[in-house]
Write a protein that holds these residues in place. Structure first.
Motif, mmCIF file in Angstrom:
data_model
loop_
_atom_site.group_PDB
_atom_site.id
_atom_site.type_symbol
_atom_site.label_atom_id
_atom_site.label_comp_id
_atom_site.label_asym_id
_atom_site.label_seq_id
_atom_site.Cartn_x
_atom_site.Cartn_y
_atom_site.Cartn_z
ATOM 1 N N TYR A 40 -16.699 2.126 -48.597
ATOM 2 C CA TYR A 40 -15.259 1.879 -48.662
ATOM 3 C C TYR A 40 -14.451 3.102 -48.232
ATOM 4 O O TYR A 40 -13.561 3.015 -47.395
ATOM 5 C CB TYR A 40 -14.874 1.469 -50.080
ATOM 6 N N CYS A 43 -14.273 4.139 -44.534
ATOM 7 C CA CYS A 43 -13.407 3.306 -43.688
ATOM 8 C C CYS A 43 -11.932 3.695 -43.782
ATOM 9 O O CYS A 43 -11.136 3.290 -42.934
ATOM 10 C CB CYS A 43 -13.568 1.827 -44.058
ATOM 11 N N TRP A 133 -11.282 -1.642 -41.349
ATOM 12 C CA TRP A 133 -11.688 -2.835 -40.610
ATOM 13 C C TRP A 133 -11.131 -4.112 -41.222
ATOM 14 O O TRP A 133 -10.840 -5.072 -40.514
ATOM 15 C CB TRP A 133 -13.219 -2.904 -40.527
ATOM 16 N N TRP A 134 -10.949 -4.120 -42.550
ATOM 17 C CA TRP A 134 -10.423 -5.341 -43.164
ATOM 18 C C TRP A 134 -8.949 -5.554 -42.819
ATOM 19 O O TRP A 134 -8.492 -6.693 -42.717
ATOM 20 C CB TRP A 134 -10.642 -5.326 -44.669
ATOM 21 N N ASN A 135 -8.234 -4.476 -42.590
ATOM 22 C CA ASN A 135 -6.842 -4.619 -42.148
ATOM 23 C C ASN A 135 -6.773 -5.171 -40.733
ATOM 24 O O ASN A 135 -5.878 -5.955 -40.393
ATOM 25 C CB ASN A 135 -6.130 -3.270 -42.211
ATOM 26 N N LYS A 136 -7.725 -4.743 -39.888
ATOM 27 C CA LYS A 136 -7.761 -5.272 -38.524
ATOM 28 C C LYS A 136 -8.092 -6.758 -38.519
ATOM 29 O O LYS A 136 -7.565 -7.521 -37.712
ATOM 30 C CB LYS A 136 -8.797 -4.507 -37.701
ATOM 31 N N MET A 137 -8.976 -7.173 -39.440
ATOM 32 C CA MET A 137 -9.335 -8.586 -39.504
ATOM 33 C C MET A 137 -8.170 -9.433 -40.015
ATOM 34 O O MET A 137 -7.982 -10.577 -39.589
ATOM 35 C CB MET A 137 -10.558 -8.772 -40.407
ATOM 36 N N MET A 138 -7.382 -8.875 -40.930
ATOM 37 C CA MET A 138 -6.269 -9.627 -41.514
ATOM 38 C C MET A 138 -5.024 -9.626 -40.622
ATOM 39 O O MET A 138 -4.114 -10.420 -40.840
ATOM 40 C CB MET A 138 -5.912 -9.029 -42.878
#
Length: 349
Positions: A40, A43, A133-138
């Protein structure tokens, strides 16, 4: 009726024994938490911070007199922040709440430390920010769910800092989060703290904010003096034009009637000469007023002393990866231990 209350004492040996019996649970949980914490925090993009300090000259027409001397002897300085300006140094941090002041930072030229990024600060925040990466996915999902842009904003041809699109407003908020202004109440020293994902851009931002703040303070402090200067410049130019017209009229009349001896002609020539002299006197008076107004602008222009210059940070300021992983591991240990001994503590979830 006497009630016997027994004081319950927690036996630490029994607690430690209970934890030791379930040691395999800790062996399973702690490595998992350690690995997840590492994944975590890696990232999360690292950021750098730097700061610069400056002291602006204060307009202090009242020194405090005897009262100020007495206060100084007691350790108080009542004249530090005393000024005739409407905007005192204590209000400078509030400038970050103004959209125009923040939007003026859009066109700052920034270069990354490795030299690969050369753009404006606006484009840097818009295109070159590292994100988890989770911000890019969202991001695509948020874009689909986001409400449509206001038609008034779309039709606006000129950029208006007080009528921003949603993307520009998000960038303005990001700038506000990256810049912190503060003023020392006692000394009036202004501190500028900046944050960026690149060390050199962080320093460039601090220097640029300091320059913009100096320009704002100078423009505000000299605004009335510059208005007076423009006014006296116009009066001086008008007086000069009037004087030159009177001089040409007198010269042409004197040349045309050089050999005339009639008193009527001489009287008119004297009138023209007197009128020219009056206009000349008016012109010289306006020149004096104009020079005084120029001196007033210089007098009102504040001087700035840079107490601390912004430096390129060597180490990132955050996130603290080792501390985060260690903290999460310790938290997992105590949480697991509490889960193991909860029955002995007469607690249930």
């Amino acid at each position: 009726m006497n009630e016997n209350k027994e004081l319950e004492v927690i036996d630490l040996r029994q607690v430690f024994s209970k934890i030791w019996q379930r040691k395999m649970l800790f062996v399973k949980v702690l490595p998992i938490v350690f690995i997840l914490s590492c994944l975590y925090i890696i990232c999360i993009p690292r950021t750098y911070t730097t700061n610069t300090k400056m002291a602006p000259e204060l307009d202090n027409p009242m020194s405090g007199g005897t009262l100020g001397d007495i206060a100084s002897s007691l350790g108080f300085n009542i004249g530090d922040m005393q000024t005739s300006d409407a905007i005192t140094p204590l209000l400078y941090p509030d400038l970050m709440e103004d959209n125009k002041f923040v939007c003026d930072l859009f066109n700052i030229k920034v270069v990354s430390k490795d030299g690969e990024i050369k753009t404006t600060y606006y484009e840097y925040l818009k295109k070159y920010q590292k994100r988890p990466w989770w911000n890019k996915m969202m991001a695509p999902i948020k874009q689909l769910l986001a409400p449509k842009e206001d038609s008034v904003v779309k039709k606006s041809k000129q950029f208006n800092p007080y009528l921003l699109s949603k993307k520009d407003d998000a960038i303005v908020e990001a700038i506000r989060n990256n810049i912190t202004l503060s003023t020392d109440k006692k000394t009036g020293v202004i501190s500028i703290n900046t944050k960026a994902q690149d060390a050199l851009i962080c320093k460039t931002l601090a220097d640029s904010v300091r320059t913009k703040l100096q320009a704002f303070i100078t423009e505000y402090r000299t605004s009335k003096a510059r208005t007076d200067l423009d006014y006296y410049r116009k009066l001086m130019e008008d007086a000069k034009s009037s004087y030159e017209r009177a001089r040409r009229l007198y010269g042409s009349y004197a040349d045309a009637n050089n050999e005339v001896i009639l008193e009527s002609y001489r009287a008119k020539q004297n009138d023209l000469e007197n009128d020219m002299q009056l206009k000349y006197n008016n012109y010289t008076a306006m020149v004096t007023q104009y020079q005084a107004a120029k001196a007033k602008v210089q007098e009102r222009t504040p001087a700035f002393t840079m107490i601390k210059g912004a430096s390129v940070p060597i180490k990132p300021s955050g996130p603290k990866r080792m501390l985060f992983v260690l903290g999460m591991t310790i938290l997992a240990f105590f949480t697991t231990a509490f889960y193991v001994v909860r029955k002995d503590l007469h607690l249930t979830f």
